[in-house]
Design an enzyme around this catalytic site. Structure first.
Site, PDB file in Angstrom:
ATOM      1  N   GLY A 151      12.975   1.026  10.559  1.00 56.21           N
ATOM      2  CA  GLY A 151      12.712   0.828   9.417  1.00 56.21           C
ATOM      3  C   GLY A 151      13.468   0.387   8.277  1.00 56.21           C
ATOM      4  N   ARG A 180      13.034  -5.730  11.752  1.00 56.28           N
ATOM      5  CA  ARG A 180      12.734  -6.214   9.938  1.00 56.28           C
ATOM      6  C   ARG A 180      14.498  -6.643   9.668  1.00 56.28           C
ATOM      7  NH1 ARG A 180       9.514  -6.225   6.655  1.00 56.28           N
ATOM      8  NH2 ARG A 180       8.523  -4.396   7.314  1.00 56.28           N
ATOM      9  N   TYR A 185      -0.113  -7.249   2.666  1.00 51.06           N
ATOM     10  CA  TYR A 185       0.811  -5.870   1.885  1.00 51.06           C
ATOM     11  C   TYR A 185       1.547  -6.501   0.174  1.00 51.06           C
ATOM     12  CZ  TYR A 185       2.332  -5.525   6.710  1.00 51.06           C
ATOM     13  OH  TYR A 185       2.428  -5.097   7.971  1.00 51.06           O
ATOM     14  N   CYS A 225      -9.062 -21.898   3.749  1.00 52.61           N
ATOM     15  CA  CYS A 225     -10.464 -22.462   3.287  1.00 52.61           C
ATOM     16  C   CYS A 225     -11.096 -20.422   3.058  1.00 52.61           C
ATOM     17  CB  CYS A 225     -11.797 -22.615   3.599  1.00 52.61           C
ATOM     18  SG  CYS A 225     -13.247 -22.156   2.657  1.00 52.61           S
TER      19      CYS A 225
END
EC number: 4.1.1.20
Length: 415
Positions: free
Chosen positions: A223, A267, A307, A338
């Site tokens: 996190g 991350r 997100y 598409c």
């Protein structure tokens, strides 16, 4: 944090991007290993750094992590196999399997390779204990609250499927099968701030005291945020460590045993190392709206669609013409799919926004910044589009770490 291509001191600069554009077919991913190394060094105070490979699970990135003595978290059988191929050892704490359930195949593999399990449900402990008494386990605890940059990344509270709500109920199962409880894990979501962090640390202390069982580790989970915009500040990793170190010390004193402090970033380690290079293939006006359509879609970069995530976009012209940054127009950036939701400029909930971009031409390139996490690893074959190439910049050179997928490879699965 996004860096201007003409001012950055990283390898993700104009000169290198122009070289790559001439050599490789767009769209493609590029990673700078030096950035990953620098991010690893920021967490050296933690006893154990465990990479959440779901952020970027390429085997070559995993090998880079292993070379730096980083351990790995796996959340699926596929990620276990990736870790093994990358050189992480089974029957050790190099790989931990984190989940809220077992399928039969994964359970069998976890037992065969004696991979410690971070259990997010009581049922996992029961199923594991019946077949593998004495297995090393962690408890993933849901503290009753969560936090995230998106509602979809909130992993705590009663609306989250993750973790064990009442960890005391796990202890009888652990003792019944003589499972070895080695650690407690708590992760409430992505993009945690200091206020929530202190709350999580206190919750960990309370749960450890409530359970009152000797353990070897506590995990701060992941996190750790990164700044996706220019006005965001990088997280203070020393402050982050101090908060968790205080929790570790209190738990250690209460249990009268030494405890190692682990962190599980994904991350934080890789996001800023990656860019996505795409090419402008169509430009059109829809009423008063200006659209630029590129050859990358949400099958490649899902985060904006899923997100409402923001990624800074830079422009590299095909003809080396000068771009006047002050002469911009409000632009909607879309992809080739598409699908109406194939828009890179949108907020959570699907509200379309614009970016101020210079006047573009067909063949120009758009560079999406900070996509090293949850970029390639979230890609799909939607619209029967092959997975795109991944390139690693390392030791002043570049190499392909995943070739472009071929359409025939997709079709062969169905023959």
């Amino acid at each position: 944090m996004p860096e201007l291509l003409n001012k950055t001191k990283t390898n993700l600069n104009f000169e290198n991007i122009k070289i790559l554009i001439k050599k490789f077919q767009s769209p493609f991913w590029v990673y700078d290993s030096n950035i990953i190394h620098k991010k690893i060094n920021l967490l050296k105070e933690f006893d154990i750094v465990r990479f959440a490979q779901k952020a970027c699970s390429n085997i070559h990135i995993l090998r880079l992590m292993k070379q730096k003595n980083i351990k790995v978290d796996a959340v699926s059988l596929g990620e276990i196999e990736r870790a093994l191929v990358a050189g992480f050892k089974p029957n050790s704490n190099e790989i931990i399997f984190t989940a809220d359930l077992f399928d039969e195949e994964t359970l069998s593999k976890v037992i065969d390779f004696k991979i410690p399990v971070n259990a997010g449900s009581i049922d996992m402990l029961e199923q594991l204990g019946k077949l593998s008494p004495g297995h090393h386990v962690w408890l993933r605890i849901n503290p009753g609250f969560g936090h995230g940059h998106s509602k979809k990344t909130n992993t705590g509270g009663e609306n989250s499927k993750h973790g064990i709500w009442n960890p005391r109920l796990a202890i009888p199962i652990i003792k019944k099968y003589k499972l070895k409880l080695i650690g407690l894990h708590m992760h409430i979501g992505s993009g945690v701030n200091y206020k929530h962090l202190k709350k999580v640390g206190q919750a960990m202390i309370e749960k450890a005291m409530e359970i009152n069982e000797k353990i070897l580790f506590i995990s701060a989970g992941g996190g750790l945020p990164i700044p996706y915009t220019f006005n965001e500040k990088p997280i203070d990793t020393k402050k982050y460590f101090i908060i968790w170190d205080e929790a570790r010390k209190k738990i250690s004193r209460f249990l009268n045993t030494p405890i190692q402090l682990e962190i599980e970033p994904g991350r934080f380690l890789v996001a800023e190392s990656g860019i996505l290079i795409s090419q402008v293939r169509a430009i059109k006006k829809m009423g008063d709206k200006n659209f630029v359509l590129i050859d990358a879609g949400f099958n490649d970069l899902m985060r904006p669609t899923m997100y409402g995530s923001y990624h800074h976009v830079s422009v590299v012209t095909k003809d080396d013409r000068n771009i006047h940054e002050t002469e911009t127009i409000d632009t909607i950036i879309g992809g080739p799919l598409c699908e109406s939701g194939d828009i890179f400029t949108q907020k959570e909930g699907g509200n379309i926004t614009t970016r101020k971009l210079p006047i573009l031409k067909i063949g120009d390139y758009l560079i999406f910044h900070d996509v090293g996490a949850y970029g390639a690893s979230m890609s799909s074959n939607y619209n029967t589009r092959p997975l795109i190439q991944e390139i690693l910049l390392e030791n002043n050179t570049f190499r392909t770490i995943r070739r472009r997928q071929k359409i025939n490879e997709l079709l062969n699965l169905e023959k």
